[in-house]
Write an enzyme that holds these catalytic residues in place. Structure first.
Site, short mmCIF file in Angstrom:
data_model
loop_
_atom_site.label_atom_id
_atom_site.label_comp_id
_atom_site.label_asym_id
_atom_site.label_seq_id
_atom_site.Cartn_x
_atom_site.Cartn_y
_atom_site.Cartn_z
N TYR A 108 0.83 -1.20 0.00
CA TYR A 108 0.00 0.00 0.00
C TYR A 108 0.86 1.25 0.00
CZ TYR A 108 -4.31 -2.51 1.25
OH TYR A 108 -5.42 -3.33 1.26
N TYR A 147 -1.54 -9.82 0.75
CA TYR A 147 -0.80 -8.94 1.65
C TYR A 147 -0.72 -9.58 3.03
CZ TYR A 147 -0.53 -4.98 4.85
OH TYR A 147 -0.20 -4.15 5.86
N ARG A 157 -4.02 -11.51 3.73
CA ARG A 157 -5.29 -11.07 3.16
C ARG A 157 -5.40 -11.57 1.72
NH1 ARG A 157 -8.43 -7.29 4.28
NH2 ARG A 157 -9.87 -8.95 3.81
N HIS A 160 -7.83 -7.90 -2.63
CA HIS A 160 -9.10 -7.23 -2.40
C HIS A 160 -9.01 -5.76 -2.76
CE1 HIS A 160 -6.78 -6.55 1.29
NE2 HIS A 160 -7.45 -5.43 1.43
N HIS A 162 -10.95 -2.18 -1.53
CA HIS A 162 -11.87 -1.57 -0.57
C HIS A 162 -12.83 -0.64 -1.32
CE1 HIS A 162 -9.51 -2.67 3.09
NE2 HIS A 162 -8.49 -2.64 2.24
#
Lengths: 242, 211
Positions: A108, A147, A157, A160, A162
Site C-alpha cells: 500500500y 498482503y 489477506r 481485495h 476496498h
C-alpha cells in the site's frame, strides 16, 4: 414525487459481520458490548450528502493513469464495473463510489505500511467515481496482490479492493471489500469468515467477466453493490406513489 | 400456500475499512496527493451563516487507548436547521448554498485527536407527531477492527432545555449513557470548541444507534 424521504428498512444485521469477531483480533477491543439503540428514520437519517461531477477529475476512476509518472504501473490490467442498487432493486444514481487498494505486489502507498514488497512509482492505489442515472459505475486498475498482516503468525489477506459508498441517505453509508473469484485465500480470511452467513460473504466475490474484457488489453470483474432500501409505502400521514 | 412476496435484494455485507482507509478517503494523510479536489474536515465556508465552532475528540478502545487510525464523518443541518438534501422540505428554513453539511477526517496518527471546523446546527423537525430534535450532528466512524461503521449523535451540553425535550435522547434508558452523547463547550483563544470523546467499549461506552 420522490422516494428519497421514505424511512429505511431495518438493517438485517445477520448478513453483516458482528462487531466482535475474535479471530480478527483488533475487533476484540474495538467492539461495543451494549446493544445499539434502534432509531426510526427522521430527517437526520433519510438525508445525506450529495456530490457533483465537477468535484472529480477526469482520471479519478482510472488507477492505471491517475498516478502514472514515467510510465504505467506494473501488474494485471483489469476493468471493474457493476451497479449500485438498493434492496428494492432500484439503481442508485449519482452516488459517490470510492475505492482503494494495494499494488500488484500487495504493498500500500501509505506511510504506515512497511511490507518489504516495493512501492510501484506509477501507482497510487485510489480512485472515485459517481454512478450514472442507472446506478452503473466502472474503473480501470491493476489487480492487487495478497498482503501479509499481523493477526496470526501467518495471516495473508486475499487480493481485495476496498469500496466506500454513500447512497441517498446517511443511514446507507457502507464500507466493504471486493474479493476475486477463485482466490484460495478467501475462505481462510478472518474478515470474510466474520460474516456469519456464507452466502452473504459470497456476494463480496466478484466473478471474472470475460464479456466485459478488452481483448489484448485487460480482463474484467463485475461487482454489484446493494445498499439498504426504503419502505415501499409511507405509513404515516401521506401515501405516495412511485 | 400464499402468494410469494417480490424478492428483495440483500444488502452488501460490510467489511472493516482497515488501517489504510486514508489511501482512498484522505490520501494526503496516507502520505501522497492525487486528486485535484479533496474532501476535508472544514465544512464552513467564508459566507456560511451561523456560529463558527470546532468539534474535536478522540475515540477510545476497550482498554482506554486512543484509536489513532479512525475515520470520522459528520452530517448536519445548517444554522437554520435544514439539511442540504432534496428530501428536506421543512417550510420557512432557508437552504444555505455555501454549506454541504458533510465532512470527513482522520484522527492524528500520534495523538488520536480528530476535529472539524463547522457551524452549530439549528434544530430539525422531529418525526411526524414528535417534538423538534435538539441541535445535533450525526457521526459515522470506521476503522481497523470495526467491522461495520458505527453511528452516533453529538448533542451540545449547553442546550440543556432543548436536549431535555429531544425525542431521541429521551429514548436512551437509564443505565445507558445519555451523557455520552453530550459534547462539552470550551473556549480556547476566543474559539468555541465542543469536545466529544467516543468510547467504543466499557463502562463509559458511547450510545450507538441502529438507524
Amino acid at each position: 414525487m420522490t422516494t428519497t424521504d421514505r424511512e429505511f428498512l431495518q438493517r438485517d444485521r445477520s448478513i453483516h459481520p458482528p462487531a466482535f469477531t475474535p479471530d480478527y483480533k483488533t475487533s476484540v477491543l474495538r467492539s461495543p458490548r451494549r446493544a445499539m439503540l434502534s432509531l426510526q428514520s427522521s430527517l437526520s437519517e433519510v438525508t445525506g450528502p450529495t456530490f457533483g461531477h465537477s468535484e472529480l477529475g477526469p482520471l479519478d476512476n482510472d488507477l492505471i493513469l491517475n498516478y502514472a509518472r514515467e510510465g504505467e504501473p506494473i501488474g494485471e490490467r483489469i476493468f471493474v464495473h457493476g451497479h449500485v442498487r438498493d434492496e428494492n432493486g432500484r439503481g442508485v444514481p449519482n452516488t459517490l463510489v470510492e475505492f482503494w487498494q494495494a499494488n500488484a505486489g500487495g504493498r500500500y502507498r501509505h506511510r504506515n505500511d512497511r511490507y518489504l514488497a516495493p512501492i510501484d512509482p506509477n501507482f497510487g492505489g485510489c480512485g472515485r467515481t459517481i454512478t450514472d442515472e442507472n446506478g452503473f459505475y466502472y474503473f480501470r486498475t491493476i489487480k492487487p496482490g495478497p498482503y501479509p498482516w499481523r493477526n496470526f503468525l501467518n495471516s495473508w489477506r486475499p487480493a481485495h479492493i476496498h469500496f466506500s459508498v454513500f447512497g441517498t441517505g446517511f443511514s446507507q453509508r457502507l464500507i466493504t471489500q471486493m474479493y476475486f473469484e477463485g482466490d484460495p485465500l478467501i475462505w481462510r480470511d478472518p474478515m470474510v469468515l466474520g460474516i456469519p452467513d456464507r452466502s452473504a460473504a459470497e456476494r463480496l466475490i466478484a466473478p471474472l467477466d470475460l464479456g466485459a474484457a478488452v481483448p489484448l488489453d485487460m480482463l474484467a470483474y463485475k461487482f454489484d453493490i446493494v445498499l439498504r432500501g426504503r419502505q415501499q409505502t409511507m405509513f404515516e400521514n401521506k401515501l405516495q406513489g412511485n | 400456500m400464499v402468494q410469494p412476496l417480490p424478492t428483495r435484494l440483500q444488502e452488501t455485507p460490510s467489511q472493516t475499512a482497515g488501517p489504510y482507509v486514508h489511501i482512498g478517503l484522505i490520501p494526503h494523510q496516507a502520505g501522497f496527493d492525487i486528486f485535484e479536489t479533496n474532501f476535508t474536515n472544514v465544512l464552513s465556508q467564508p459566507d456560511t451563516k451561523g456560529e463558527r465552532i470546532r468539534i474535536e475528540g478522540r475515540v477510545f478502545d476497550g482498554a482506554g487507548v486512543p484509536v489513532r487510525d479512525v475515520l470520522v464523518e459528520i452530517w448536519q443541518a445548517n444554522a437554520a436547521g435544514r439539511y442540504n438534501h432534496p428530501a428536506d422540505r421543512q417550510e420557512g428554513k432557508p437552504l444555505d448554498e455555501s454549506f454541504r453539511g458533510w465532512g470527513r477526517t482522520g484522527s492524528n496518527f500520534e495523538t488520536g485527536v480528530w476535529h472539524f471546523e463547522t457551524i452549530k446546527p439549528g434544530p430539525v423537525e422531529g418525526r411526524k407527531g414528535h417534538r423538534p430534535m435538539a441541535p445535533h450532528i450525526n457521526l459515522w466512524i470506521a476503522a481497523r477492527g470495526i467491522n461495520i461503521g458505527l453511528q452516533t449523535r453529538l448533542y451540545f451540553a449547553d442546550e440543556a432545555e432543548a436536549n431535555a425535550d429531544d425525542p431521541v435522547l429521551n429514548l436512551v434508558e437509564r443505565g445507558q449513557q445519555r451523557d455520552s452523547l453530550l459534547a462539552k463547550r470550551e473556549e480556547r483563544d476566543g474559539q468555541i470548541i465542543y469536545v466529544f470523546d467516543i468510547y467504543l467499549q466499557g463502562p463509559n461506552e458511547t450510545v450507538f444507534f441502529d438507524v
